[in-house]
Design an enzyme around this catalytic site. Structure first.
Site, PDB file in Angstrom:
ATOM      1  N   SER A 100       0.431  -1.306   0.088  1.00 43.41           N
ATOM      2  CA  SER A 100       0.442   0.191  -0.041  1.00 43.41           C
ATOM      3  C   SER A 100       1.313   1.029   0.144  1.00 43.41           C
ATOM      4  O   SER A 100       1.795   1.509  -1.282  1.00 43.41           O
ATOM      5  CB  SER A 100      -1.027   0.343   1.319  1.00 43.41           C
ATOM      6  N   ASP A 200     -10.022  -5.204  -3.815  1.00 42.84           N
ATOM      7  CA  ASP A 200      -9.533  -4.032  -3.316  1.00 42.84           C
ATOM      8  C   ASP A 200     -10.199  -2.981  -3.204  1.00 42.84           C
ATOM      9  O   ASP A 200     -10.228  -2.418  -3.609  1.00 42.84           O
ATOM     10  CB  ASP A 200      -8.010  -3.631  -4.055  1.00 42.84           C
ATOM     11  N   HIS A 230      -6.989  -5.319   0.676  1.00 42.86           N
ATOM     12  CA  HIS A 230      -6.141  -5.096   0.151  1.00 42.86           C
ATOM     13  C   HIS A 230      -5.295  -4.944   1.189  1.00 42.86           C
ATOM     14  O   HIS A 230      -3.541  -4.954   0.298  1.00 42.86           O
ATOM     15  CB  HIS A 230      -6.048  -3.309   0.783  1.00 42.86           C
TER      16      HIS A 230
END
Length: 265
Positions: A100, A200, A230
């Site tokens: 991320s 996601d 995610h």
């Protein structure tokens, strides 16, 4: 977790490496509001393969949301950059990786240093949450926001401190990090491997498209993660992610270990 919880802050992870892969370093960055816990299975897999691994704990993370609100994106980046430079000094070549926001920081590191390659999991360069467009003003009137929730993810929860709410001031810093990294993507010349989860709910597919358009490297490979949310490093596709990233690190390693001495004179 609640404010009354007394768990200690998550610790950084470090492994010196062993065998022929010890010459290869992998510095991994965790994501926004996360900690090394969220990528620990990935780090441990690479360590078991013999790679030298470093996972720093970014400033303000892993304790309480108020601590996160006191930091800025330069602090987060500088902490990871320091860990990368330390690991690079102890290895023949060094990769950067991240989850991320950690993937974003890894890409920025690759734009500023000669890294061997980048492996990023659901790297953030854009948001689903449209409020970030006005968060520069909103942060003065509203201190926190409820984070996005993923309904379809089977990823394990991590003990990352009290982040039941997200500081808007920190979200504003995250947006600034994305903008700064986008401007530097043309300077990334190394091979890049991106893992993108189909479900996601945090980072939209537009982040991958931005990466395709602006990345300086022509060596970009995107691997779909069909069953993960995610935080894919803890989800059902984690074994695929671990195996493909380890293969990537070995495939693009420029140096080779010294040949074993012959037993015959």
């Amino acid at each position: 977790m609640t404010e009354s919880s007394m768990s200690p802050a998550p610790a950084a992870f470090s492994y010196p490496g062993h065998g022929p892969n010890a010459r290869i370093g992998v510095a991994i960055c965790h994501g926004f509001t996360g900690s090394p816990h969220s990528i620990l299975p990935w780090a441990e897999h690479l360590a078991a393969e013999g790679f030298a691994v470093s996972v720093p704990l970014l400033p303000g993370h892993g304790t309480h949301w108020r601590d996160l609100a006191r930091q800025n994106w330069q602090d987060w980046y500088a902490a990871f950059e320091t860990a990368y430079l330390d690991l690079a000094a102890r290895t023949s070549e060094c990769y950067v990786a991240g989850l991320s926001m950690g993937g974003t920081i890894a890409l920025r590191t690759a734009a500023r240093h000669t890294v061997a390659g980048v492996a990023a999991v659901n790297p953030g360069l854009s948001f689903y949450d449209r409020r970030v467009r006005i968060v520069g003003l909103l942060k003065y009137f509203q201190r926190t926001t409820t984070p996005l929730q993923e309904e379809n993810s089977t990823a394990s929860a991590t003990d990352d401190g009290d982040y039941s709410v997200t500081p808007l001031a920190a979200v504003h810093q995250l947006s600034r990090l994305f903008s700064a990294t986008l401007r530097q993507l043309p300077a990334v010349r190394c091979p890049v491997l991106v893992f993108k989860s189909d479900t996601d709910a945090v980072v939209p597919p537009s982040s991958v498209e931005l990466l395709r358009r602006r990345l300086g490297s022509r060596d970009l490979r995107v691997v779909r993660l069909p069953g993960s949310g995610h935080v894919a490093t803890l989800d059902v596709d984690a074994p695929l992610l671990f195996e493909e990233s380890a293969r990537f690190f070995l495939q693009h390693a420029r140096s080779t270990p010294p040949a074993a001495p012959s037993e015959n004179p």
